[in-house]
Design an enzyme around this catalytic site. Structure first.
Site, PDB file in Angstrom:
ATOM      1  N   GLU A 224     -76.267  16.001   4.296  1.00 42.89           N
ATOM      2  CA  GLU A 224     -75.096  15.548   5.070  1.00 42.89           C
ATOM      3  C   GLU A 224     -75.598  14.838   6.316  1.00 42.89           C
ATOM      4  O   GLU A 224     -76.610  15.247   6.900  1.00 42.89           O
ATOM      5  CB  GLU A 224     -74.256  16.738   5.500  1.00 42.89           C
ATOM      6  CG  GLU A 224     -73.682  17.539   4.359  1.00 42.89           C
ATOM      7  CD  GLU A 224     -72.732  18.605   4.873  1.00 42.89           C
ATOM      8  OE1 GLU A 224     -71.549  18.311   4.998  1.00 42.89           O
ATOM      9  OE2 GLU A 224     -73.197  19.709   5.189  1.00 42.89           O
ATOM     10  N   HIS A 248     -72.707  26.023  -3.377  1.00 42.50           N
ATOM     11  CA  HIS A 248     -72.677  24.679  -3.973  1.00 42.50           C
ATOM     12  C   HIS A 248     -73.959  24.343  -4.748  1.00 42.50           C
ATOM     13  O   HIS A 248     -73.909  23.879  -5.877  1.00 42.50           O
ATOM     14  CB  HIS A 248     -72.464  23.611  -2.903  1.00 42.50           C
ATOM     15  CG  HIS A 248     -71.225  23.814  -2.065  1.00 42.50           C
ATOM     16  ND1 HIS A 248     -70.077  24.358  -2.557  1.00 42.50           N
ATOM     17  CD2 HIS A 248     -70.963  23.547  -0.762  1.00 42.50           C
ATOM     18  CE1 HIS A 248     -69.156  24.415  -1.594  1.00 42.50           C
ATOM     19  NE2 HIS A 248     -69.677  23.931  -0.499  1.00 42.50           N
TER      20      HIS A 248
HETATM   21  C1  BG6 Z   1     -68.426  23.126   2.852  1.00 41.40           C
HETATM   22  C2  BG6 Z   1     -69.321  23.571   3.980  1.00 41.40           C
HETATM   23  O1  BG6 Z   1     -68.339  24.117   1.860  1.00 41.40           O
HETATM   24  O2  BG6 Z   1     -68.941  21.933   2.272  1.00 41.40           O
HETATM   25  C3  BG6 Z   1     -69.477  22.473   5.011  1.00 41.40           C
HETATM   26  O3  BG6 Z   1     -68.776  24.729   4.591  1.00 41.40           O
HETATM   27  C4  BG6 Z   1     -69.916  21.182   4.356  1.00 41.40           C
HETATM   28  O4  BG6 Z   1     -70.408  22.863   6.011  1.00 41.40           O
HETATM   29  C5  BG6 Z   1     -69.023  20.840   3.165  1.00 41.40           C
HETATM   30  O5  BG6 Z   1     -69.862  20.151   5.321  1.00 41.40           O
HETATM   31  C6  BG6 Z   1     -69.572  19.654   2.405  1.00 41.40           C
HETATM   32  O6  BG6 Z   1     -68.656  19.242   1.439  1.00 41.40           O
HETATM   33  P1  BG6 Z   1     -68.622  17.749   0.889  1.00 41.40           P
HETATM   34  O7  BG6 Z   1     -67.571  17.770  -0.167  1.00 41.40           O
HETATM   35  O8  BG6 Z   1     -68.266  16.882   2.066  1.00 41.40           O
HETATM   36  O9  BG6 Z   1     -69.995  17.456   0.373  1.00 41.40           O
END
Ligand code: BG6
Length: 496
Positions: A224, A248
């Site tokens: 990220e 995830h």
């Molecule tokens: C969430 C986390 O589950 O997923 C966050 O708590 C993170 O910290 C987010 O930013 C990322 O999700 P995506 O869909 O933007 O990749």
């Protein structure tokens, strides 16, 4: 307490009658940024059953006017401008109601009962801190608001460790059966993640090679570029391992590594994912010291702008040792994956937003091309976000008189291959809940198996008592993360 297990019909069909979708934490961050926009999109595309009402619950003592102004002000901004249609927005708001409720106060649940439609099916979405989950379920039960058709959705993080996850599952399980319980991991709702199942099990060409000794390594990156933002209150007590990897990344790994399920039936899929989690080689303290890297970002840049370090972020204690990055090497102890290193990494404030799975195939056993580059020969790169594509890297002859080899890619651009609208993960998953489809939700034993594997890493870190390694905001993480790969004669994809 629900004694009879719901019939298959009750658990896997769209409720024919009125439906109340109740969001605990209805004015909170997740609801505003993801849930309400997703429900608006479902409404816009006529996917919500006709008699669906959405009840947002919160502690603020708001009347309808204040709530509507809040929705107009906060939620609209999270909807794609081209999807905002005045008539649809107004009709969507007509479906919405606000109920002032303190989830810790059993007495407040009578007001919720009074707001529900007569004889409705109910979906309770718990978008609150997990510490409130068990109390909410108990209060719903005492107020007689649960029956065999009710469903509960549990947001992550589901617990802080194995014991707390078990306790939540146990307590929630007193009031909702497993078939009524939807443990959400929004990565499982992403189009590309679901497409991974099709890539593996809807094609024949990869499966024979999808194993040892044809695969050299697997890397899974969820990078990220954002920092901790305004979420330090939650994040500092959580860290990257619990926030991202435990759920995830391990879910992605399950889909990459599982055996073909016998069908798409929820338990058929979840049985196979569970086997992967149970086959993960447990890490000893020595393994944790050698095979894991914890990092924390320091000041640098993000998307071209200056970015402060984690310790300078609002509400982060100046001596925090919470990791904002983790990389590790894992192994799956089974025939398919024996001796194949699996590298997982995730972090905030990394060089770019990128989620990707890279399958690196085995090196050539012998080369007849003296000028062959030393880089990996064949790689399958599955990009999940920001864009969705699959690339197969092959070697080709560079035009010219010699026999020079260069990697080229076969590219499958999924976005241009299909023009249909792609629903956001939450929209898709909310529709699954409404339809009672459990395939893309985590089963209790899966969640507990994930914690069983992750907990020794947390214990190992505690034992080692080392500070996280610094990495500059806008980089790919600490140098130790590259070294972790180099030891296996591999490199992260951007370094190779
Ligand atoms: C969430 C986390 O589950 O997923 C966050 O708590 C993170 O910290 C987010 O930013 C990322 O999700 P995506 O869909 O933007 O990749």
């Amino acid at each position: 307490m629900v004694t009879s297990s719901p019939t298959a019909a009750a658990a896997s069909s769209t409720p024919p009658g009125p439906l109340d979708l109740v969001i605990f934490g209805g004015a909170g961050d997740l609801s505003v940024r993801k849930l309400l926009p997703a429900l608006y999109m479902a409404h816009l595309h006529h996917n919500l059953p006709e008699a669906t009402r959405i009840l947002a619950l919160g502690r603020q003592d708001w009347d309808r006017g204040t709530f509507t102004a809040f929705i107009d002000d906060k939620v609209r901004g999270f909807i794609e401008p081209e999807a905002l249609e005045d008539a649809a927005w107004t009709a969507f708001k007509d479906r919405l109601a606000y109920v002032c409720l303190d989830a810790t106060q059993p007495g407040d649940f009578a007001a919720l009962g009074a707001a529900l439609q007569n004889g409705s099916d109910r979906v309770y979405y718990l978008a609150t801190a997990p510490t409130l989950f068990t109390g909410i379920c108990a209060h719903l039960a005492s107020a007689n608001l649960i029956d065999a058709r009710s469903r509960v959705v549990l947001e992550k993080p589901l617990g802080h460790d194995l014991a707390s996850a078990r306790q939540i599952n146990e307590e929630v399980g007193r009031h909702f059966t497993e078939a009524q319980t939807f443990r959400i991991d929004h990565y499982l709702g992403k189009e590309t993640v679901q497409n991974l199942m099709v890539l593996r099990f809807g094609n024949t060409i990869f499966e024979p090679l999808w194993r040892s000794p044809f695969i050299k390594s697997v890397q899974i990156t969820v990078a990220e570029s954002v920092g901790v933002g305004s979420r330090a209150g939650f994040y500092d007590g959580t860290g990257a391992l619990r926030d991202m990897l435990q759920n995830h990344l391990l879910q992605l790994l399950c889909i990459v590594a599982m055996e073909p399920p016998v069908s798409l039936d929820p338990d058929a899929v979840r049985d196979e994912k569970l086997k992967v989690l149970r086959s993960l080689r447990p890490l000893t303290v020595a393994d944790v010291a050698r095979d894991t890297v914890r990092g924390q970002y320091t000041a640098g840049s993000a998307n071209g702008d200056k970015a402060v370090g984690y310790l300078q972020e609002d509400n982060v204690p100046p001596d925090s040792t919470t990791e904002t990055f983790v990389a590790l090497r894992a192994h799956i102890n089974n025939w398919r994956w024996a001796n194949i290193p699996i590298f997982l990494r995730t972090g905030k404030r990394m060089a770019e937003r990128r989620s990707e799975i890279v399958i690196e195939f085995a090196d050539l056993p012998y080369t007849i091309f003296p000028d062959a580059p030393r880089q990996p020969v064949n790689r399958l790169m599955i990009r999940l976000q920001p864009e969705e594509h699959v690339q197969l890297q092959m070697m080709a002859k560079e035009p010219g008189s010699g026999m020079r080899l260069r990697p080229v890619s076969l590219n499958l651009d999924l976005e241009s291959a299909f023009s249909a609208r792609r629903a956001e993960a939450y929209e898709r998953l909310l529709m699954d809940v409404i339809k009672g489809r459990l395939t893309h939700f985590m089963r209790r034993d899966e969640l507990e198996a994930a914690w069983t594997w992750v907990e020794p890493i947390l214990d190992g870190w505690k034992n080692l008592n080392e500070k996280p390694k610094a990495y500059t905001a806008g980089s790919w993480g600490p140098a130790a993360s590259s070294a972790l790969m180099a030891r296996e004669n591999s490199a992260w994809v951007e370094e190779s």
